[in-house]
Scaffold this motif. Structure first.
Motif, PDB file in Angstrom:
ATOM      1  N   TYR A 111       0.832  -1.203   0.000  1.00  0.00           N
ATOM      2  CA  TYR A 111       0.000   0.000   0.000  1.00  0.00           C
ATOM      3  C   TYR A 111       0.868   1.256   0.000  1.00  0.00           C
ATOM      4  CZ  TYR A 111      -4.564  -2.215   0.776  1.00  0.00           C
ATOM      5  OH  TYR A 111      -5.717  -2.920   0.626  1.00  0.00           O
ATOM      6  N   PHE A 157       4.024   1.572  -1.072  1.00  0.00           N
ATOM      7  CA  PHE A 157       4.698   1.729  -2.362  1.00  0.00           C
ATOM      8  C   PHE A 157       3.710   2.241  -3.407  1.00  0.00           C
ATOM      9  CE2 PHE A 157       8.318  -1.584  -1.721  1.00  0.00           C
ATOM     10  CZ  PHE A 157       8.760  -0.841  -0.655  1.00  0.00           C
ATOM     11  N   SER A 158       2.505   1.662  -3.416  1.00  0.00           N
ATOM     12  CA  SER A 158       1.509   2.092  -4.402  1.00  0.00           C
ATOM     13  C   SER A 158       1.215   3.571  -4.234  1.00  0.00           C
ATOM     14  CB  SER A 158       0.207   1.312  -4.239  1.00  0.00           C
ATOM     15  OG  SER A 158       0.428  -0.051  -4.330  1.00  0.00           O
ATOM     16  N   LEU A 211       4.157   5.649  -5.431  1.00  0.00           N
ATOM     17  CA  LEU A 211       4.311   5.615  -6.889  1.00  0.00           C
ATOM     18  C   LEU A 211       3.206   6.409  -7.567  1.00  0.00           C
ATOM     19  CD1 LEU A 211       5.434   2.001  -7.773  1.00  0.00           C
ATOM     20  CD2 LEU A 211       6.627   4.101  -8.265  1.00  0.00           C
ATOM     21  N   SER A 212       2.015   6.394  -6.962  1.00  0.00           N
ATOM     22  CA  SER A 212       0.921   7.109  -7.604  1.00  0.00           C
ATOM     23  C   SER A 212       1.175   8.613  -7.595  1.00  0.00           C
ATOM     24  CB  SER A 212      -0.407   6.786  -6.930  1.00  0.00           C
ATOM     25  OG  SER A 212      -0.419   7.350  -5.650  1.00  0.00           O
ATOM     26  N   TYR A 228       4.159   9.631  -8.214  1.00  0.00           N
ATOM     27  CA  TYR A 228       5.378   9.666  -9.030  1.00  0.00           C
ATOM     28  C   TYR A 228       6.624   9.909  -8.198  1.00  0.00           C
ATOM     29  CZ  TYR A 228       2.242   9.375 -12.850  1.00  0.00           C
ATOM     30  OH  TYR A 228       1.286   8.923 -13.689  1.00  0.00           O
ATOM     31  N   ILE A 230       9.210   8.077  -7.588  1.00  0.00           N
ATOM     32  CA  ILE A 230       9.894   6.820  -7.905  1.00  0.00           C
ATOM     33  C   ILE A 230      11.167   6.669  -7.081  1.00  0.00           C
ATOM     34  CG2 ILE A 230      11.071   5.565  -9.741  1.00  0.00           C
ATOM     35  CD1 ILE A 230       9.000   6.614 -11.630  1.00  0.00           C
ATOM     36  N   TRP A 231      11.898   7.782  -6.909  1.00  0.00           N
ATOM     37  CA  TRP A 231      13.164   7.657  -6.169  1.00  0.00           C
ATOM     38  C   TRP A 231      12.937   7.293  -4.725  1.00  0.00           C
ATOM     39  CZ3 TRP A 231      17.239   6.504  -8.495  1.00  0.00           C
ATOM     40  CH2 TRP A 231      17.400   6.902  -9.820  1.00  0.00           C
ATOM     41  N   VAL A 263      10.575   5.440  -3.655  1.00  0.00           N
ATOM     42  CA  VAL A 263      10.277   4.011  -3.613  1.00  0.00           C
ATOM     43  C   VAL A 263      11.549   3.196  -3.773  1.00  0.00           C
ATOM     44  CG1 VAL A 263       9.031   2.159  -4.746  1.00  0.00           C
ATOM     45  CG2 VAL A 263       7.938   4.351  -4.390  1.00  0.00           C
ATOM     46  N   ILE A 264      12.452   3.674  -4.624  1.00  0.00           N
ATOM     47  CA  ILE A 264      13.695   2.910  -4.793  1.00  0.00           C
ATOM     48  C   ILE A 264      14.497   2.920  -3.489  1.00  0.00           C
ATOM     49  CG2 ILE A 264      15.902   2.903  -6.009  1.00  0.00           C
ATOM     50  CD1 ILE A 264      14.335   3.581  -8.525  1.00  0.00           C
ATOM     51  N   PHE A 283      -8.324  -2.196  -5.188  1.00  0.00           N
ATOM     52  CA  PHE A 283      -7.038  -1.914  -5.814  1.00  0.00           C
ATOM     53  C   PHE A 283      -6.934  -2.549  -7.205  1.00  0.00           C
ATOM     54  CE2 PHE A 283      -5.422  -0.276  -1.917  1.00  0.00           C
ATOM     55  CZ  PHE A 283      -4.337   0.498  -2.282  1.00  0.00           C
ATOM     56  N   PHE A 315      12.257  -4.949  -7.153  1.00  0.00           N
ATOM     57  CA  PHE A 315      12.249  -4.038  -8.294  1.00  0.00           C
ATOM     58  C   PHE A 315      11.139  -4.419  -9.274  1.00  0.00           C
ATOM     59  CE2 PHE A 315      16.585  -3.319  -6.753  1.00  0.00           C
ATOM     60  CZ  PHE A 315      16.528  -1.946  -6.633  1.00  0.00           C
ATOM     61  N   VAL A 358       7.942  -3.008  -7.988  1.00  0.00           N
ATOM     62  CA  VAL A 358       7.799  -1.590  -8.321  1.00  0.00           C
ATOM     63  C   VAL A 358       7.344  -1.441  -9.770  1.00  0.00           C
ATOM     64  CG1 VAL A 358       9.037   0.578  -8.552  1.00  0.00           C
ATOM     65  CG2 VAL A 358       9.483  -0.890  -6.607  1.00  0.00           C
ATOM     66  N   ILE A 378       3.647  -2.318  -9.998  1.00  0.00           N
ATOM     67  CA  ILE A 378       2.769  -1.256  -9.474  1.00  0.00           C
ATOM     68  C   ILE A 378       2.744  -0.081 -10.443  1.00  0.00           C
ATOM     69  CG2 ILE A 378       2.384   0.355  -7.578  1.00  0.00           C
ATOM     70  CD1 ILE A 378       3.694  -1.585  -5.703  1.00  0.00           C
ATOM     71  N   TYR A 379       3.892   0.223 -11.019  1.00  0.00           N
ATOM     72  CA  TYR A 379       3.944   1.331 -11.970  1.00  0.00           C
ATOM     73  C   TYR A 379       3.025   1.061 -13.162  1.00  0.00           C
ATOM     74  CZ  TYR A 379       5.812   5.018 -14.868  1.00  0.00           C
ATOM     75  OH  TYR A 379       5.926   6.133 -15.650  1.00  0.00           O
ATOM     76  N   TYR A 395       0.451  -0.816 -13.213  1.00  0.00           N
ATOM     77  CA  TYR A 395      -0.942  -0.734 -12.735  1.00  0.00           C
ATOM     78  C   TYR A 395      -1.409   0.708 -12.716  1.00  0.00           C
ATOM     79  CZ  TYR A 395      -4.117   0.121  -8.792  1.00  0.00           C
ATOM     80  OH  TYR A 395      -5.108   0.615  -7.981  1.00  0.00           O
ATOM     81  N   LEU A 396      -0.525   1.603 -12.241  1.00  0.00           N
ATOM     82  CA  LEU A 396      -0.952   2.996 -12.131  1.00  0.00           C
ATOM     83  C   LEU A 396      -1.174   3.629 -13.496  1.00  0.00           C
ATOM     84  CD1 LEU A 396       1.402   3.958  -9.218  1.00  0.00           C
ATOM     85  CD2 LEU A 396      -1.076   3.975  -9.144  1.00  0.00           C
ATOM     86  N   TYR A 409      -4.778  -4.759 -12.286  1.00  0.00           N
ATOM     87  CA  TYR A 409      -3.522  -5.488 -12.362  1.00  0.00           C
ATOM     88  C   TYR A 409      -3.564  -6.564 -13.436  1.00  0.00           C
ATOM     89  CZ  TYR A 409      -1.171  -3.389  -8.394  1.00  0.00           C
ATOM     90  OH  TYR A 409      -0.522  -2.521  -7.578  1.00  0.00           O
TER      91      TYR A 409
END
Lengths: 462, 488
Positions: free
Chosen positions: A385, A387-388, A391-392, A394, A396-397, A399-400, B65, B169, B172, B175-176, B178-179, B186
């Motif tokens: 949740y 991470f999502s 990411l939503s 944006y 990204i860094w 999350v990394i 989701f 990774f 990630v 998820i990307y 998916y968005l 998904y």
């Protein structure tokens, strides 16, 4: 709102029970009272989430408050069940223990349902003052005294920041009401008073201290280590979760219009928190200290929801907090049992546990996997949740960075699993009392259930 | 009938296995694995070999989701399901001669892992795919770390961190994706329909690639593999090399290339180079090994490199070759590790230089060993030949230079495999090898089945190729239609 009243009266009842030496009744009365509070709290849940502020706009008990009250009350019940036979060993004043924990819980319920900055402050103070006492309750123990003093001094300091921040915001806006402040922000003239920004910064400092986010985390390891294990557990789960609930409530309902101002600040805090918590946890030789530092890194993950604030933030914090609390309860429950037998907090105390106590080793493994965020456990859903959400937006860094930290955390969580399963040691069987069996088994099942089918609780907050 | 039976049966079986006594658990596990195999066979007989997805299951899981429990079988998945369900009973049977401490846990973990593997091979939902991916990893970590050799703790934490890092990774990337989907799902098909910019696709490509490259493993992500294979108990090595590494290959076909076609058109060339380097590298190092199990581990890097190269060449021959070679490699490598398990159990060592002349005292064993070696070096009429031929043809159509280099594997492979066979089985008996007794009972059964499969697939591979042909052709056409960037 009945639950706040129940939880406030309950400790007074317990104090009287202690006065009349009815020590056997303490735990049942506390648990029954909390169950009653739980039920009244759940009854407040509404499908459309249309609760209105009550008590002249002081409190707003909406679904968000219900969800966080429920997880706080359930965690407290589980912790109290673990305390059976624990407090008797370290103190003569058992009734005070129960009473003070419940007073603290009353503060926590206020923290998750405030609608006015003064109520937020009062909630935090009720909670904190109780905790200062709890940290030092082993009166003759040096570490416990150090913990209490350190916590009190630092806590008082941060409270000052918080209060100063609230005062500045009141000075700028003329109101304590969080809707009022938001409306002021939305309708304010082109330029917002610098006083207001200063107030926000000071509030961030105060709240970050309470949730143990770096660089305001220095009190955590010593206090967590010095306090009795169950109090540490209470502080690192219920208290931390409530802190985040208060944090999120303030920033999502009130400071959202100036998100571009505080987001970079929190972003930096998040990243520092993640790295500080994880890397320091890596070098610990004591399980308890490892949990203390890892709780800092979990604070970092929880900050994600505030940095990437959005509609799903409340749900994300709730999921993560639930997973984290349940897993921590297992971890500390296991630690208490192992410590009683081996007398050490270190990892080596867990060596060869799987041979003699397969059940204990299994539930601890579930807890470690959940804390590390491995799928099919609740911890993974929490991280997912977070991470999502990030990411939503944006990020990204961010999350990394979080991924790198999740990898680091494997090292220290797996040390426990490695010790239990793959290292051999001559040891006796650890005796697991029935209460512990129930709490640990229930928590492990809940961890897996939420991990496999998170829909059971993810619908609580829309 | 839907695929969910196939996915849940091993989970239930794993739990049930825990209730048996340690001595009976292996029989129970074998029984469950055979039931699963029977199920898979009934799936194959009812399977219509076209490009459609069959036995579909689609249930809401976390609907807010966009996550659905959505799985199904097309030709590509069918081959993978068959591979898994055939190998698991063989692997369980191959442990019959071992007395594992707390054996029921081992068998429960193997069955649980089977559920994870099958989930990976049939998932049509990104989230489900990821969950299956990790659900296969946890059991194998415990299998290797609980029943492994001396260095198991250090080696396995390295293995776990390597693979877990890669898969995060990938998470990630998922998820990307998916968005980006308009309907926030998904579902793999809504991923396929996206048209992302090259920059976005590059991120997706690398997210997936790292996860899959570590799993396979492709050079230079292979460093966990030889140690892990050597330290693991034989059942664990077989699960890893026979089935688990195919997760990576399958992932490339199903998730990597179709989701980032343009990035693949750009980076595929470099991925192909890495694969070819892996082929040569694995072979050269295998040549130098004294420990038989390690030799097989390195040879596996070479073989997988060829499979990967065939896929990155992205033609029908290449991918079809990869499909059949995944089956063949699975069977051969399980056979090879079993051979070394038998040797090390009897002689207490795996050092090739200490051996010789075993063929004289164990004729049946030597025949089985020879057939497996021939299958591994891809002699015509063995299973290895069909796959390697198609793979090399695929690479040849891409660039002739790589095909020439990759073709070296056949020669290299023959050199080190036959040399190993010669040193172990032929020559003079010594004190150690004179004590060797011929195979019997369950060993004979396992080796007999493996040899039979090697020859049957080698002589008549058509039914297997036919299973996946329509799906592979269809996939390649849809993806190739999306290439906009120029190929090198």
């Amino acid at each position: 709102m009945t639950s706040i009243i129940i939880i406030s009266i309950l400790p007074i009842v317990l104090l009287y029970l202690g006065l009349y030496k009815a020590q056997k009744a303490l735990l049942p009365v506390a648990v029954l009272g909390l169950l009653a509070a739980l039920v009244t709290s759940v009854l407040q849940w509404t499908i459309l989430d249309e609760a209105q502020p009550i008590y002249n706009g002081m409190l707003l008990y909406n679904n968000f408050s219900v969800a966080f009250s429920v997880i706080s009350i359930i965690s407290t019940i589980l912790i109290l069940l673990l305390s059976k036979g624990y407090f008797e060993k370290i103190s003569n004043h058992i009734a005070e223990y129960y009473a003070i924990i419940l007073f603290s819980l009353a503060g926590i319920i206020v923290m998750v349902s405030y609608h006015n900055l003064t109520m937020m402050f009062i909630g935090i103070e009720i909670m904190s003052v109780s905790l200062y006492i709890l940290a030092g309750i082993r009166k003759n123990d040096f570490a416990s005294n150090e913990a209490a003093l350190k916590y009190f001094l630092m806590g008082a300091f941060s409270t000052g920041f918080l209060l100063f921040g609230i005062a500045l915001i009141y000075g700028a806006t003329g109101t304590f009401d969080i809707d009022g402040i938001r409306d002021w922000l939305l309708n304010s003239p082109r330029k917002i008073d610098p006083l207001f920004y200063t107030g926000v910064m000071l509030i961030i400092v105060g709240l970050c201290f309470k949730v143990g986010a770096a660089p305001f985390h220095f009190w955590t390891p010593d206090v967590y280590e010095g306090a009795p294990s169950l109090i540490t557990l209470f502080m690192s789960t219920v208290v931390k979760v409530a802190g985040f609930a208060a944090f999120l409530r303030l920033f999502s309902a009130c400071f959202l219009p100036i998100a571009q101002f505080w987001t970079p600040v929190l972003l930096v805090i998040t990243i520092i928190t993640l790295f500080v918590g994880n890397i320091t946890a890596l070098y610990q030789q004591s399980f308890k200290r490892m949990m203390a530092f890892s709780s800092i890194s979990h604070a970092g993950y929880l900050m994600f929801a505030i940095v990437a604030i959005g509609a799903a933030s409340a749900n994300a914090i709730f999921m993560y907090a639930t997973a984290y609390s349940i897993a921590s309860i297992i971890a500390f429950g296991g630690l208490i049992l192992v410590r009683q037998q081996t007398g050490t907090d270190g990892f080596e105390g867990f060596n060869g546990l799987a041979n003699k106590n397969p059940f204990l080793a299994l539930v601890l493994t579930v807890a470690m996997l959940s804390l590390a965020g491995i799928p099919l456990t609740a911890g993974f859903i929490g991280k997912f949740y977070m991470f999502s959400g990030a990411l939503s937006q944006y990020r990204i860094w961010l999350v990394i960075v979080a991924v790198v930290n999740a990898i680091i955390s494997i090292f220290y969580y797996f040390r426990v699993i490695v010790a239990m399963y793959f290292r051999n040691a001559d040891r006796e069987q650890v005796e697991v009392p029935a209460y512990y069996k129930f709490v640990l088994g229930f928590s492990a099942l809940a961890t897996i259930l939420v991990g496999v089918y998170p829909t059971v609780i993810s619908g609580l907050i829309k | 009938m839907t695929v969910s039976i196939l996915l849940f049966l091993p989970v239930v079986a794993a739990v049930l296995t825990l209730f048996f006594k340690n001595e009976v658990a292996k029989h129970a596990a074998l029984f469950f694995a055979l039931v699963e195999l029977g199920l898979a066979i009934s799936f194959v007989t009812g399977f219509v070999p076209n490009a459609s997805i069959q036995y579909l299951v689609d249930l809401p899981w976390i609907p807010q989701f966009g996550i659905y429990f959505s799985a199904g079988i097309d030709g590509i998945s069918m081959v993978m399901v068959l591979l898994t369900t055939v190998l698991v009973p063989l692997i369980i049977l191959s442990t019959y001669e071992h007395q594992y401490k707390n054996g029921k846990a081992l068998y429960a973990l193997i069955l649980f892992m089977q559920a994870g593997l099958l989930t990976v091979f049939t998932a049509l939902d990104g989230f489900l795919f990821y969950v299956g991916w990790e659900a296969a990893l946890i059991p194998i970590y415990f299998i290797c770390a609980l029943w492994g050799g001396e260095n198991r703790i250090r080696v396995n934490i390295k293995f776990f961190i390597y693979t877990f890092a890669g898969s995060l990774f990938m998470l990630v990337a998922i998820i990307y994706l998916y968005l980006q989907t308009p309907s926030k799902l998904y579902d793999i098909h809504s991923f396929y329909e996206l048209s992302l910019s090259l920059k976005q696709q590059n991120w997706i490509f690398w997210g997936f690639f790292i996860a899959f490259a570590i799993k396979m493993p492709i050079f230079p992500f292979h460093t966990w593999q030889p140690d892990t294979y050597t330290e693991a108990p034989t059942a664990g090595t077989m699960m890893l090399s026979g089935i688990m590494l195919k997760m990576g290959i399958y992932g490339v076909i199903r998730w990597l290339i179709p989701n980032a076609p343009n990035a693949f058109a750009y980076w595929g060339y470099y991925a192909l180079i890495l694969s070819v380097i892996g082929i040569v590298y694995g072979s050269v190092i295998a040549f130098r090994q004294k420990d038989g199990k390690r030799l097989v581990a390195y040879s596996s890097i070479a073989h997988v490199g060829l499979i990967a190269a065939g896929i990155f060449a992205w033609s029908v021959q290449g991918v079809q070759g990869a499909m059949i070679q995944m089956i063949s490699h699975g069977i051969n490598v399980v056979g090879m590790f079993f051979i070394w398990d038998i040797i090390s159990r009897r002689l207490g060592t795996r050092d090739i230089s200490l051996m010789g002349g075993i063929a004289k005292v164990a004729p049946k064993f030597s025949i089985a060993f020879l057939i497996i070696v021939l299958g591994t070096v891809a002699l015509p009429l063995t299973n290895g030949f069909v796959g390697e031929f198609l793979l090399l043809k695929g690479v040849y159509n891409y660039t002739i230079v790589f095909a020439a280099v990759a073709g070296l594997t056949i020669i290299f492979g023959a050199v080190y495999m036959l040399r190993m066979y010669k040193n172990v089985m032929q020559g003079e008996l010594n004190e150690l090898t004179a004590t060797f007794t011929d195979i019997k009972g369950s060993e004979r059964l396992v080796l007999g089945i493996i040899c039979a499969l090697i020859i049957i697939i080698g002589v008549y591979p058509q039914p297997l190729l036919h299973l996946s042909e329509a799906s592979v052709t269809n996939l390649i056409q849809t993806v190739s239609a999306k290439f906009t960037a120029t190929k090198f």
